[in-house]
Design an enzyme around this catalytic site. Structure first.
Site, PDB file in Angstrom:
ATOM      1  N   ASP A 184       0.858  -1.191   0.000  1.00  0.00           N
ATOM      2  CA  ASP A 184       0.000   0.000   0.000  1.00  0.00           C
ATOM      3  C   ASP A 184       0.892   1.237   0.000  1.00  0.00           C
ATOM      4  O   ASP A 184       2.010   1.180  -0.503  1.00  0.00           O
ATOM      5  CB  ASP A 184      -0.947  -0.064   1.212  1.00  0.00           C
ATOM      6  CG  ASP A 184      -2.245   0.700   0.979  1.00  0.00           C
ATOM      7  OD1 ASP A 184      -2.185   1.834   0.476  1.00  0.00           O
ATOM      8  OD2 ASP A 184      -3.319   0.181   1.312  1.00  0.00           O
ATOM      9  N   HIS A 207       2.295   2.111  -3.193  1.00  0.00           N
ATOM     10  CA  HIS A 207       1.401   3.095  -3.803  1.00  0.00           C
ATOM     11  C   HIS A 207       1.942   4.520  -3.717  1.00  0.00           C
ATOM     12  O   HIS A 207       1.232   5.473  -3.940  1.00  0.00           O
ATOM     13  CB  HIS A 207       0.005   3.015  -3.175  1.00  0.00           C
ATOM     14  CG  HIS A 207      -0.688   1.710  -3.440  1.00  0.00           C
ATOM     15  ND1 HIS A 207      -1.973   1.452  -3.034  1.00  0.00           N
ATOM     16  CD2 HIS A 207      -0.270   0.588  -4.068  1.00  0.00           C
ATOM     17  CE1 HIS A 207      -2.311   0.220  -3.409  1.00  0.00           C
ATOM     18  NE2 HIS A 207      -1.288  -0.318  -4.035  1.00  0.00           N
TER      19      HIS A 207
END
Ligand SMILES: *[C@@H]1O[C@H](CO)[C@@H](O)[C@H](O)[C@H]1NC(C)=O
Ligand SMILES: *[C@@H]1O[C@H](CO)[C@@H](O)[C@H](O)[C@H]1NC(C)=O
Ligand SMILES: *[C@@H]1O[C@H](CO)[C@@H](O)[C@H](O)[C@H]1NC(C)=O
Length: 359
Positions: A184, A207
């Site tokens: 993430d 991310h």
């Protein structure tokens, strides 16, 4: 200081924290050795109780207000829980150990959502590896003056919700010389955060570094003063991102600088997304988060999509004073075929630009 290397079920902690108030007192260190509390370094015995008792005794230690150290000798210590925390000032976690969250057993059952209270948390700092956390590796809420450096954070690119470092309601956090590869956000910065300094960070996979999502709740505190410098993003979904929920409440996100950044095959190297909506049915109402005074300078490398720069700002609160200088992002290594997309953004561009600036 103890250390451990590469065992499969390693859980390793070293604490040193200081409550001392003057130089003379600071020289004295009271040691709480977990093995004296019955901890066994066999990688199997549950040492939660021993660690907790050592930690509790250290926290209670008042005599002469000496520095206290919870000491973990060399070895592999298994812990069931990592919730050995307390209100602590000037915590230092160091010693070259690995914190192995063994999260792969839980990732398939992950239901931990932002704001949920049963997500694990842990305050950590220097020369430490955090491996395969079940959810966020390092979570900082209500923290100030924390210096994280020489940390390795690692989880597979497809592990769910394994943010590297999540910061909310915190100020004066410094993150440097740190490598984050995770499933993430490498770093996510939430409401109420200010003076966050990130430099010499390698992010990828993951991310990217994100401010937000902001604006979900009324009366969220502002976010201001973020610097991201001398960083590399490699094969990440985003580079530097600001995101607010589609129909969001008013707050301010201001004073962010991203400078000297190398993008290696990043899907969205530079992005402001004020229509963030991971769920299907968001209201089509503009965000009321005001984004302003945002600087991007000397950002180069390769975008893995054609749109290398994307500013999708709010119709009701357009982005103000977005300044770009010297951006050079090619598409899959080919010059000059990337594009910029702007909506509702005001600002200026200087220097050389590829893609051509839309600001
Ligand atoms: C933060 O930690 C790094 C590495 O130990 C050190 O070089 C730096 O001086 C520290 N910064 C502050 C402000 O303490
Ligand atoms: C970033 O890199 C430049 C060039 O190497 C260096 O001069 C500068 O001190 C670095 N800044 C930080 C905050 O690391
Ligand atoms: C981008 O970098 C390439 C390779 O270094 C260079 O040839 C090109 O002129 C640069 N473009 C801009 C707009 O700075």
């Amino acid at each position: 200081m103890g250390l451990t290397r590469g065992f499969s079920s390693v859980f390793f902690l070293i604490f040193l924290f200081a409550l001392a108030t003057n130089a003379q007192e600071e020289r004295r260190i009271k040691i709480f050795d977990v093995s004296k509390y019955g901890a066994v370094a066999d990688g199997r015995t549950d040492n939660t109780k021993a660690f907790r008792e050592a930690w509790d005794d250290a926290c209670k230690w008042q005599e002469g207000k000496a520095r206290v150290r919870v000491y973990v000798p060399i070895g592999t210590f298994y812990l069931k829980l990592s919730d050995i925390y307390w209100h602590v000032n000037r915590l230092v976690v160091t010693g070259g150990g690995i914190l192995d969250g063994q999260g792969s057993s839980a990732w398939t059952r992950n239901s931990c959502r932002e704001g949920s209270s049963n997500c694990g948390e842990f305050p950590v700092v220097n020369d430490i590896t955090s491996l395969d956390s079940k959810t966020t590796h390092f979570l900082m809420f209500g923290c100030s003056n924390i210096n994280i450096s020489n940390v390795v954070i690692s989880a597979p690119g497809d592990s769910p919700n394994t943010d590297g470092i999540k910061i909310g309601s915190s100020n004066r956090i410094k993150i440097s010389r740190t490598q984050i590869d995770t499933g993430d956000d490498c770093v996510s910065i939430l409401s109420g955060s200010s003076y966050i300094d990130i430099y010499d960070v390698f992010c990828g996979p993951g991310h990217g570094i994100s401010v937000g999502s902001l604006g979900k709740y009324p009366n969220e505190e502002n976010v201001y003063g973020l610097t991201v410098k001398n960083c590399t993003f490699s094969r990440t979904r985003n580079g530097v991102r600001i995101k607010t929920w589609g129909s969001s409440f008013a707050s301010i996100a201001a004073g962010f600088t991203s400078e000297n950044i190398f993008m290696n095959n990043v899907e969205n190297p530079i992005i402001i997304d004020q229509q963030y909506c991971p769920e299907a049915n968001c209201l089509q109402v503009p965000s009321h988060v005001q984004i302003k005074d945002i600087t991007y300078k000397n950002i180069w490398g390769v975008s893995s999509t054609k749109v290398a720069v994307k500013f999708e700002c709010s119709k009701s609160s357009p982005c103000k004073n977005v300044v770009l200088t010297d951006i050079n992002l090619s598409y899959n290594g080919v010059d000059d075929v990337t594009i910029s997309e702007c909506s509702n953004v005001n600002g200026a561009s200087y220097g050389r630009h590829s893609p051509p600036s839309c600001v």
